[in-house]
Design an enzyme around this catalytic site. Structure first.
Site, PDB file in Angstrom:
ATOM      1  N   PRO A 138       0.799  -1.230   0.000  1.00  0.00           N
ATOM      2  CA  PRO A 138       0.000   0.000   0.000  1.00  0.00           C
ATOM      3  C   PRO A 138       0.835   1.286   0.000  1.00  0.00           C
ATOM      4  O   PRO A 138       0.900   2.005   0.991  1.00  0.00           O
ATOM      5  CB  PRO A 138      -0.816  -0.140   1.282  1.00  0.00           C
ATOM      6  N   CYS A 139       1.438   1.594  -1.142  1.00  0.00           N
ATOM      7  CA  CYS A 139       2.315   2.766  -1.208  1.00  0.00           C
ATOM      8  C   CYS A 139       1.572   4.072  -0.949  1.00  0.00           C
ATOM      9  O   CYS A 139       2.197   5.079  -0.618  1.00  0.00           O
ATOM     10  CB  CYS A 139       3.077   2.806  -2.520  1.00  0.00           C
TER      11      CYS A 139
END
Length: 106
Positions: free
Chosen positions: A56-57
């Site tokens: 989940p950047c």
């Protein structure tokens, strides 16, 4: 043609997967967790993240509590998408700053 993620990028991605929904971490703090002193290097690894949304950047923000970038962009539809993803997890920005600093992990 994109290249395979580097061992460094895999370290970034592995650590980032530990950040739960509704929380954020700065590029610098994420770097510290893996022994890297360069927030910019962390950002470059995230820019090339081929594993989203499992990695989940969107949960990584700048040290000044601004959203930072997303997909290599600091404005436009990419940043709007990052803000929507974060808002869906309860993370809100007001005037381009994180509204609730208690959501930051060190």
């Amino acid at each position: 043609m994109s290249s395979a993620p580097t061992p460094f990028a895999h370290r970034v991605y592995t650590e980032l997967r530990k950040i739960p929904a509704g929380r954020v971490i700065t590029y610098a703090a994420l770097g510290r967790r893996i022994g890297c002193r360069s927030p910019r290097a962390v950002g470059q690894a995230l820019r090339a993240n081929p594993f989203a949304p499992q990695v989940p950047c969107h949960r990584v923000i700048a040290s000044d509590l601004s959203p930072g970038g997303f997909a290599g962009k600091t404005s436009g539809p990419e940043l709007a998408r990052k803000l929507r993803l974060l808002a869906s997890e309860g993370v809100v920005f007001r005037n381009r700053r994180l509204a609730d600093p208690a959501r930051i992990l060190d």
